[in-house]
Design a protein around this motif. Structure first.
Motif, PDB file in Angstrom:
ATOM      1  N   THR A   1       0.831  -1.246   0.076  1.00 25.18           N
ATOM      2  CA  THR A   1      -0.109  -0.086   0.010  1.00 25.18           C
ATOM      3  C   THR A   1       0.807   1.436  -0.076  1.00 25.18           C
ATOM      4  OG1 THR A   1      -0.265  -0.192   2.366  1.00 25.18           O
ATOM      5  CG2 THR A   1      -2.006  -1.220   0.989  1.00 25.18           C
ATOM      6  N   GLY A   2       2.185   1.258  -0.105  1.00 19.76           N
ATOM      7  CA  GLY A   2       3.185   2.439  -0.329  1.00 19.76           C
ATOM      8  C   GLY A   2       3.979   2.705   0.700  1.00 19.76           C
ATOM      9  N   TYR A   3       3.877   1.894   1.984  1.00 24.62           N
ATOM     10  CA  TYR A   3       4.790   2.281   2.985  1.00 24.62           C
ATOM     11  C   TYR A   3       6.194   1.760   2.645  1.00 24.62           C
ATOM     12  CZ  TYR A   3       1.033   2.727   6.480  1.00 24.62           C
ATOM     13  OH  TYR A   3      -0.036   3.350   7.564  1.00 24.62           O
ATOM     14  N   GLN A   4       7.086   2.753   3.119  1.00 23.43           N
ATOM     15  CA  GLN A   4       8.324   2.440   3.022  1.00 23.43           C
ATOM     16  C   GLN A   4       8.865   1.362   4.139  1.00 23.43           C
ATOM     17  OE1 GLN A   4      10.411   3.685   0.492  1.00 23.43           O
ATOM     18  NE2 GLN A   4       8.445   4.723  -0.197  1.00 23.43           N
ATOM     19  N   THR A   5       9.994   0.632   3.848  1.00 19.50           N
ATOM     20  CA  THR A   5      10.466  -0.520   4.585  1.00 19.50           C
ATOM     21  C   THR A   5      10.309  -0.212   6.154  1.00 19.50           C
ATOM     22  OG1 THR A   5      11.742  -1.193   3.080  1.00 19.50           O
ATOM     23  CG2 THR A   5      12.288  -2.198   4.998  1.00 19.50           C
ATOM     24  N   SER A   6      11.055   0.749   6.641  1.00 22.62           N
ATOM     25  CA  SER A   6      10.987   1.500   8.149  1.00 22.62           C
ATOM     26  C   SER A   6       9.687   1.541   8.491  1.00 22.62           C
ATOM     27  CB  SER A   6      12.180   2.302   8.360  1.00 22.62           C
ATOM     28  OG  SER A   6      11.627   3.620   7.706  1.00 22.62           O
ATOM     29  N   ASP A   7       8.795   2.572   7.618  1.00 25.73           N
ATOM     30  CA  ASP A   7       7.624   2.676   8.026  1.00 25.73           C
ATOM     31  C   ASP A   7       6.521   1.644   7.887  1.00 25.73           C
ATOM     32  OD1 ASP A   7       8.311   5.460   8.202  1.00 25.73           O
ATOM     33  OD2 ASP A   7       7.645   5.750   6.010  1.00 25.73           O
ATOM     34  N   ALA A   8       6.682   0.586   7.030  1.00 25.79           N
ATOM     35  CA  ALA A   8       5.989  -0.858   7.309  1.00 25.79           C
ATOM     36  C   ALA A   8       6.310  -1.387   8.622  1.00 25.79           C
ATOM     37  CB  ALA A   8       6.298  -1.612   6.242  1.00 25.79           C
ATOM     38  N   TYR A   9       7.647  -1.525   9.071  1.00 19.79           N
ATOM     39  CA  TYR A   9       7.998  -2.101  10.192  1.00 19.79           C
ATOM     40  C   TYR A   9       7.265  -1.618  11.432  1.00 19.79           C
ATOM     41  CZ  TYR A   9      11.160  -3.873  13.642  1.00 19.79           C
ATOM     42  OH  TYR A   9      11.623  -4.458  15.088  1.00 19.79           O
TER      43      TYR A   9
END
Length: 167
Positions: free
Chosen positions: A131-139
């Motif tokens: 859905t567009g989250y960057q890796t660290s934000d998804a974490y």
């Protein structure tokens, strides 16, 4: 015409038994995330990505006698029936390459051995990335959404990076 049914029957047949509705949802979601098309649309729900289309298809296959749905320790378990194997075989013979598809059965088997909670974390992380989250934000967001499963998060991200991305 019967591609959705065939793919689900082929998956369940390859895995033998899938213990849990949530596990079935997560396995299919993660296979889709990895590039195998099951034609399912997902929305985020309490237990992570959920497809009402997928659940309806499973229910239809059960109603037609192609899938068995049993209860073990208050968990729904799915396996293909003899009638389902015959139907799957007829689809293979009639359609030849129209319904057939390749999916990473070894990878699916590996997922089937994991706990549904673990797959919930992996699937949530993958969904957020989709859905567009960057890796660290998804974490961070996975940690926020699944605080009760945070003990699985690092392992889930590692699994995602070294198992899902290789498929």
């Amino acid at each position: 015409m019967f591609a959705k049914q065939y793919r689900l029957l082929a998956l369940v047949d390859a895995l033998g038994k899938i213990k849990g509705r949530k596990k079935l949802q997560k396995i299919v979601h993660l296979l889709e995330h990895s590039g195998t098309d099951f034609f399912s649309k997902y929305e985020y729900h309490h237990y992570g990505p959920y497809s009402s289309d997928l659940q309806m298809e499973v229910n239809d296959l059960y109603d037609q006698g192609f899938l068995d749905e049993s209860m073990e320790n208050e968990t729904y378990c799915y396996s293909i029936t003899e009638r389902g194997k015959v139907f799957k075989s007829k689809l293979e013979q009639k359609s030849q390459n129209d319904v057939r598809f390749n999916f990473p059965s070894e990878h699916a088997s590996n997922m089937n051995e994991k706990s549904s909670q673990f797959l919930e974390v992996v699937s949530t992380y993958a969904y957020l990335l989709d859905t567009g989250y960057q890796t660290s934000d998804a974490y961070d967001k996975t940690n926020e959404l699944k605080p009760h499963l945070k003990h699985l998060l690092n392992q889930a991200v590692e699994y995602y990076n070294y198992q899902l991305l290789r498929e």
